[in-house]
Design a protein around this motif. Structure first.
Motif, PDB file in Angstrom:
ATOM      1  N   ASP A   1       5.422   3.099  -0.467  1.00 62.55           N
ATOM      2  CA  ASP A   1       5.920   3.059   0.908  1.00 62.55           C
ATOM      3  C   ASP A   1       7.167   2.196   1.033  1.00 62.55           C
ATOM      4  O   ASP A   1       8.124   2.557   1.734  1.00 62.55           O
ATOM      5  CB  ASP A   1       4.840   2.522   1.842  1.00 62.55           C
ATOM      6  N   LEU A   2       7.175   1.053   0.366  1.00 63.17           N
ATOM      7  CA  LEU A   2       8.339   0.167   0.434  1.00 63.17           C
ATOM      8  C   LEU A   2       9.558   0.841  -0.187  1.00 63.17           C
ATOM      9  O   LEU A   2      10.673   0.746   0.339  1.00 63.17           O
ATOM     10  CB  LEU A   2       8.037  -1.155  -0.266  1.00 63.17           C
ATOM     11  N   ALA A   3       9.350   1.531  -1.314  1.00 67.35           N
ATOM     12  CA  ALA A   3      10.459   2.244  -1.948  1.00 67.35           C
ATOM     13  C   ALA A   3      10.975   3.349  -1.041  1.00 67.35           C
ATOM     14  O   ALA A   3      12.193   3.550  -0.905  1.00 67.35           O
ATOM     15  CB  ALA A   3      10.011   2.825  -3.287  1.00 67.35           C
TER      16      ALA A   3
ATOM     17  N   THR B   1      14.118   2.654  -7.461  1.00 65.11           N
ATOM     18  CA  THR B   1      13.206   3.325  -8.388  1.00 65.11           C
ATOM     19  C   THR B   1      11.785   2.989  -7.979  1.00 65.11           C
ATOM     20  O   THR B   1      11.424   1.810  -7.872  1.00 65.11           O
ATOM     21  CB  THR B   1      13.442   2.874  -9.836  1.00 65.11           C
ATOM     22  N   ASP B   2      11.002   4.000  -7.744  1.00 63.54           N
ATOM     23  CA  ASP B   2       9.621   3.816  -7.300  1.00 63.54           C
ATOM     24  C   ASP B   2       8.700   3.850  -8.511  1.00 63.54           C
ATOM     25  O   ASP B   2       8.439   4.904  -9.083  1.00 63.54           O
ATOM     26  CB  ASP B   2       9.252   4.920  -6.309  1.00 63.54           C
ATOM     27  N   GLY B   3       8.188   2.694  -8.873  1.00 66.19           N
ATOM     28  CA  GLY B   3       7.286   2.605 -10.023  1.00 66.19           C
ATOM     29  C   GLY B   3       5.838   2.414  -9.638  1.00 66.19           C
ATOM     30  O   GLY B   3       5.005   2.105 -10.499  1.00 66.19           O
ATOM     31  N   GLY B   4       5.503   2.588  -8.366  1.00 71.43           N
ATOM     32  CA  GLY B   4       4.123   2.423  -7.918  1.00 71.43           C
ATOM     33  C   GLY B   4       3.275   3.642  -8.210  1.00 71.43           C
ATOM     34  O   GLY B   4       3.774   4.758  -8.304  1.00 71.43           O
ATOM     35  N   ILE B   5       1.984   3.414  -8.367  1.00 68.68           N
ATOM     36  CA  ILE B   5       1.009   4.493  -8.561  1.00 68.68           C
ATOM     37  C   ILE B   5      -0.104   4.292  -7.551  1.00 68.68           C
ATOM     38  O   ILE B   5      -0.731   3.226  -7.522  1.00 68.68           O
ATOM     39  CB  ILE B   5       0.430   4.494  -9.992  1.00 68.68           C
ATOM     40  N   PRO B   6      -0.379   5.272  -6.694  1.00 69.48           N
ATOM     41  CA  PRO B   6      -1.455   5.106  -5.707  1.00 69.48           C
ATOM     42  C   PRO B   6      -2.785   4.765  -6.369  1.00 69.48           C
ATOM     43  O   PRO B   6      -3.189   5.389  -7.353  1.00 69.48           O
ATOM     44  CB  PRO B   6      -1.514   6.473  -5.018  1.00 69.48           C
TER      45      PRO B   6
ATOM     46  N   VAL C   1      10.099  -5.663  -6.577  1.00 71.67           N
ATOM     47  CA  VAL C   1       9.137  -5.906  -5.503  1.00 71.67           C
ATOM     48  C   VAL C   1       7.761  -5.481  -6.006  1.00 71.67           C
ATOM     49  O   VAL C   1       7.569  -4.327  -6.406  1.00 71.67           O
ATOM     50  CB  VAL C   1       9.507  -5.126  -4.229  1.00 71.67           C
ATOM     51  N   VAL C   2       6.803  -6.425  -5.980  1.00 72.59           N
ATOM     52  CA  VAL C   2       5.456  -6.170  -6.491  1.00 72.59           C
ATOM     53  C   VAL C   2       4.481  -6.175  -5.316  1.00 72.59           C
ATOM     54  O   VAL C   2       4.423  -7.144  -4.555  1.00 72.59           O
ATOM     55  CB  VAL C   2       5.040  -7.226  -7.529  1.00 72.59           C
ATOM     56  N   HIS C   3       3.709  -5.076  -5.187  1.00 68.26           N
ATOM     57  CA  HIS C   3       2.669  -5.005  -4.161  1.00 68.26           C
ATOM     58  C   HIS C   3       1.382  -4.537  -4.833  1.00 68.26           C
ATOM     59  O   HIS C   3       1.277  -3.394  -5.272  1.00 68.26           O
ATOM     60  CB  HIS C   3       3.054  -4.032  -3.043  1.00 68.26           C
ATOM     61  N   THR C   4       0.376  -5.411  -4.910  1.00 65.31           N
ATOM     62  CA  THR C   4      -0.884  -5.085  -5.586  1.00 65.31           C
ATOM     63  C   THR C   4      -2.096  -5.393  -4.714  1.00 65.31           C
ATOM     64  O   THR C   4      -3.168  -5.718  -5.218  1.00 65.31           O
ATOM     65  CB  THR C   4      -0.995  -5.867  -6.910  1.00 65.31           C
ATOM     66  N   ALA C   5      -1.953  -5.294  -3.390  1.00 66.27           N
ATOM     67  CA  ALA C   5      -3.063  -5.639  -2.505  1.00 66.27           C
ATOM     68  C   ALA C   5      -4.252  -4.693  -2.654  1.00 66.27           C
ATOM     69  O   ALA C   5      -5.347  -5.012  -2.167  1.00 66.27           O
ATOM     70  CB  ALA C   5      -2.582  -5.653  -1.050  1.00 66.27           C
ATOM     71  N   TRP C   6      -4.060  -3.553  -3.307  1.00 67.86           N
ATOM     72  CA  TRP C   6      -5.201  -2.680  -3.599  1.00 67.86           C
ATOM     73  C   TRP C   6      -6.263  -3.425  -4.407  1.00 67.86           C
ATOM     74  O   TRP C   6      -7.460  -3.114  -4.323  1.00 67.86           O
ATOM     75  CB  TRP C   6      -4.714  -1.445  -4.349  1.00 67.86           C
TER      76      TRP C   6
ATOM     77  N   VAL D   1      -3.431   1.954   6.998  1.00 69.98           N
ATOM     78  CA  VAL D   1      -3.007   1.251   5.780  1.00 69.98           C
ATOM     79  C   VAL D   1      -1.551   1.572   5.480  1.00 69.98           C
ATOM     80  O   VAL D   1      -0.714   0.682   5.378  1.00 69.98           O
ATOM     81  CB  VAL D   1      -3.888   1.645   4.567  1.00 69.98           C
ATOM     82  N   HIS D   2      -1.261   2.843   5.343  1.00 69.49           N
ATOM     83  CA  HIS D   2       0.060   3.270   4.908  1.00 69.49           C
ATOM     84  C   HIS D   2       0.986   3.480   6.106  1.00 69.49           C
ATOM     85  O   HIS D   2       0.561   3.879   7.180  1.00 69.49           O
ATOM     86  CB  HIS D   2      -0.047   4.555   4.090  1.00 69.49           C
ATOM     87  N   PHE D   3       2.254   3.204   5.875  1.00 68.66           N
ATOM     88  CA  PHE D   3       3.241   3.310   6.938  1.00 68.66           C
ATOM     89  C   PHE D   3       3.551   4.765   7.239  1.00 68.66           C
ATOM     90  O   PHE D   3       3.712   5.592   6.334  1.00 68.66           O
ATOM     91  CB  PHE D   3       4.528   2.582   6.542  1.00 68.66           C
ATOM     92  N   SER D   4       3.667   5.064   8.512  1.00 71.44           N
ATOM     93  CA  SER D   4       4.137   6.373   8.948  1.00 71.44           C
ATOM     94  C   SER D   4       5.652   6.437   8.749  1.00 71.44           C
ATOM     95  O   SER D   4       6.295   5.413   8.486  1.00 71.44           O
ATOM     96  CB  SER D   4       3.805   6.584  10.426  1.00 71.44           C
ATOM     97  N   PRO D   5       6.260   7.608   8.870  1.00 74.24           N
ATOM     98  CA  PRO D   5       7.731   7.659   8.811  1.00 74.24           C
ATOM     99  C   PRO D   5       8.394   6.732   9.822  1.00 74.24           C
ATOM    100  O   PRO D   5       9.400   6.083   9.508  1.00 74.24           O
ATOM    101  CB  PRO D   5       8.034   9.134   9.101  1.00 74.24           C
ATOM    102  N   ALA D   6       7.814   6.643  11.034  1.00 74.18           N
ATOM    103  CA  ALA D   6       8.376   5.728  12.027  1.00 74.18           C
ATOM    104  C   ALA D   6       8.204   4.281  11.595  1.00 74.18           C
ATOM    105  O   ALA D   6       9.096   3.440  11.809  1.00 74.18           O
ATOM    106  CB  ALA D   6       7.696   5.961  13.381  1.00 74.18           C
TER     107      ALA D   6
END
Length: 751
Positions: free
Chosen positions: A546-548, A562-567, A611-616, A722-727
């Motif tokens: 989402d941040l990417a 570059t989006d290196g996240g994996i759901p 940018v690191v996001h690991t709150a999962w 949890v996840h951001f909408s387009p808005a």
């Protein structure tokens, strides 16, 4: 032609059929040979028992007009019974002297039994109602209406089984090779075109994560294993948020086709057994007249339906709804009930074919027909109302009553409805036979294929659209596209014989689509988005995606992302996770080990900012066979070590690193879990002053709540909270850009 020549002709046809059967099973089946027809065996003659010349049973030309079909639109399920002489196709008879006009007469067992037509326009109308309910449900206008797909299962089992029963009646065998060839011609070209068009749409308007997920699902769709792929990927969680998934509906087609791999083979065995039992003590065509084969099919299908109904009832434990809903072994009761209903319908057709359709007159007959009208119409309305009531009651497929009795009840009610719709003396049948509904039912397979890709594209092009907008735009667009594909592509492919050129074109199409869904997502994953001077790499879970996306969509002139996240992928090292709602999922493929994957991303992208996001990782984790979370001091210490390792992996000279915290209020974490995660993040950052905090909690929330609306009054999050909408992504992009650009310069060291 003499009677002896006719007998020889019949023997030749039997030997041909026997050869095909022996080729199918690879062993001789001569025990089934009925033997030659003797001179004493009467043959069918034109003009009744004393007609002027004997004739073999005629095999009429197949109608090219589209008719009733299962949700795959198999051509063998079209009007009447394909390849079977119907009563309307009989040659005009010359009655022998003294024969009563319209008398009730049962055909002898040695004569061919001609069945009446079995194309029911009202069944196509029922398919239209089912597909329209699915289309409305997927717009998001309401959360009720789960049973459209289950009615499709029922109709698929009914129509394909009735088709095979009529083929058996005509030929004495079900030709499996022809059956599977017809299905491939009907299904795969339209599926390949849909996947190819959707690939272009997702490549044009989708995020990297969406494109990667599309590639995985598209490959599974091509081999009809989507339901199992979704189970393995934890699909209930990741695609259950209200965010449209262009291939989120393919699981039901996968279940149907897996059923069709097994059921025709089993059905053939049952029919051959029934034919053998029917012929005992009699020659000729007794197997056409005997109900034994249909009763055996009814027994097998009914037993299978009981077993299928028991599976979810016994195995549902309140936390495995996705496994029960998506599994072939736990969601086939509708298909088997449909097969049982087909056997009942075939028995009625046999009875009608043997007894004739004598039109009675007189007061009693008129009263009888009137009572039939009332009873059938009342029964149809009652069953239909019951299905609607159950549908309204079901607000989520996680409700326990659905697995204990709900899906089975809908299958049984739907089976009764189908049987009543086969009656002409039924007001509901007349309503469902409305031509517009019938035509919609005929294109239901193609309509089912294209509607979610159309909806997704509308939402991707304009993220501000509401469910009502999707309904107003998406349903007409889907109907138009489906109708065009059906009539301009599907029907010509189905009706034409595939010569060498046609086979080559089909093979080329399948290879091109397969290569596309394999190669394109992988190439895009390696290509950064945006053209700014600041190179950003996001690592971690789905909120890293989402941040990417927020940066690449709203600040592409400043950043190259570059989006290196994996759901669903963190750094805890656990093999499975469980949300606060009790939803479990396995770690996704490619997640572990994360260390080398992160290092490769950093080497290949050479980012300015990571940018690191690991709150999962704050949800419950399965560690060594037991569930725990960060409120447990033992696991908290273990996770702190993993976070230290993440900082070590990302500590590259000349690269700034920002570590995001968790919002205290969201759909997957309890506030206590989020607090525990944030405390560990704060403690680790205190020991590494070169690493900076990305304070999402402080920017969007307070201790009591996280606002759900943007300043413009739009939803900030998807339905999962949890996840951001387009808005929401547009809203956070300026703040996120500011945080990244003002991050202190340094060499990435910890001092």
């Amino acid at each position: 032609m003499t009677a002896r020549a006719t007998n020889a002709q019949r023997d030749g046809r039997w030997e041909t059929g026997l050869s095909e059967l022996e080729a199918l099973f690879g062993e001789p089946l001569s025990a089934l040979n009925p033997g030659p027809i003797t001179e004493e065996s009467p043959v069918t003659v034109a003009g009744g028992a004393h007609g002027s010349r004997p004739i073999p049973p005629e095999r009429p030309k197949r109608s090219s007009s589209p008719g009733s079909s299962d949700n795959s639109g198999d051509s063998d399920e079209t009007g009447g019974a394909p390849g079977v002489a119907t009563r309307a196709e009989r040659p005009p008879s010359r009655r022998r002297s003294g024969q009563m006009h319209g008398a009730h007469r049962t055909q002898p067992d040695h004569e061919p039994l001609l069945l009446p037509p079995s194309y029911y326009p009202a069944v196509d109308g029922m398919r239209a109602v089912a597909i329209l309910s699915v289309l409305l449900f997927h717009t998001g206008l309401y959360s009720n209406g789960l049973f459209g797909v289950d009615l499709f299962f029922l109709l698929s089992g009914f129509l394909i089984t009735l088709t095979m029963l009529r083929e058996y009646h005509r030929d004495g065998i079900v030709h499996l090779g022809r059956f599977y060839a017809r299905r491939a011609k009907r299904l795969l070209p339209l599926l390949a075109l849909t996947l190819g068009g959707t690939l272009i749409a997702v490549y044009t308007w989708g995020s990297r994560a969406e494109l990667a997920r599309f590639g995985e699902q598209a490959l599974a769709s091509l081999v009809y294993l989507t339901n199992w792929e979704q189970i393995a990927a934890g699909q209930q969680y990741w695609d259950g948020f209200g965010a449209l998934n262009p291939l989120g509906h393919m699981w039901s087609l996968a279940i149907t086709e897996q059923f069709y791999l097994v059921w025709p083979v089993l059905l053939l065995g049952v029919l051959l057994l029934g034919r053998t039992l029917s012929r005992r003590g009699s020659g000729g065509l007794r197997w056409q007249h005997s109900p034994i084969s249909a009763l055996l099919v009814l027994l097998v299908a009914g037993t299978g339906a009981i077993v299928a109904a028991a599976q979810p009832a016994l195995r549902f434990d309140g936390t495995n709804a996705d496994r029960m809903y998506l599994g072939t072994d736990t969601h086939t009761v509708g298909l088997l009930v449909g097969a049982a209903v087909a056997a009942i319908s075939y028995l009625f057709l046999q009875h009608t074919g043997k007894s004739g359709q004598r039109s009675r007159t007189g007061t009693a007959a008129v009263w009888g027909r009137g009572i039939t009208w009332v009873l059938m119409s009342t029964l149809s309305l009652t069953v239909l109302a019951s299905i609607v009531i159950l549908s309204v009651r079901a607000t989520s497929y996680e409700e326990p009553w659905l697995y204990r009795f709900g899906f089975t009840a809908v299958a049984l009610l739907g089976g009764i409805l189908v049987l009543t719709l086969t009656s002409r003396r039924n007001l509901v049948s007349r309503l469902f036979a409305w031509p517009l509904l019938v035509e919609t039912g005929k294109v239901s397979y193609t309509l089912f294929l294209v509607h979610l890709p159309v909806y997704w594209t509308i939402q991707a092009v304009d993220p501000t659209v509401s469910p009502a907008d999707i309904a107003i735009l998406g349903i007409p667009l889907s109907l138009g596209l489906a109708s065009g594909l059906h009539h301009l592509v599907g029907e010509p492919i189905r009706l034409r014989h595939w010569a060498r050129r046609g086979t080559a074109l089909f093979t080329g199409l399948m290879v091109a689509v397969t290569a596309g869904v394999l190669v394109v997502p992988e190439l895009v994953q390696r290509t950064p988005e945006g053209h700014g001077e600041t190179r950003v790499l996001t690592l971690g879970d789905s909120l890293a995606n989402d941040l990417a996306s927020a940066l690449s969509r709203n600040a592409s002139e400043v950043f190259t992302v570059t989006d290196g996240g994996i759901p669903g992928c963190g750094i805890s090292g656990s093999g499975a996770q469980r949300t606060r709602a009790g939803i479990e999922q396995l770690s996704p493929q490619g997640c572990l080990p994360w260390q080398e994957r992160w290092r490769e991303e950093i080497r290949s992208t050479r980012p300015s900012v990571i940018v690191v996001h690991t709150a999962w990782d704050a949800v419950e984790q399965e560690i060594d066979g037991a569930w725990t979370d960060l409120t447990d001091p033992v696991f908290a210490d273990r996770y702190r070590s993993a976070l230290e390792e993440a900082i070590e992996v990302t500590a590259v000279p000349g690269t700034r690193v920002m570590l995001a915290n968790a919002r205290l209020h969201n759909g997957i974490l309890s506030p206590e879990q989020a607090v525990a995660f944030n405390q560990i993040v704060t403690a680790v950052l205190g020991e590494h002053p070169g690493i900076e905090l990305l304070d999402i909690q402080g920017h969007l929330c307070n201790d009591k709540e996280c606002g759900t609306q943007t300043e413009e009054g739009e939803d900030r999050y998807l339905d999962d909270r949890v996840h951001f909408s387009p808005a929401g992504k547009r809203e956070i992009a300026p703040w996120l850009s500011q945080e990244l650009l003002r991050a202190p310069a340094g060499d990435g060291s910890d001092d």
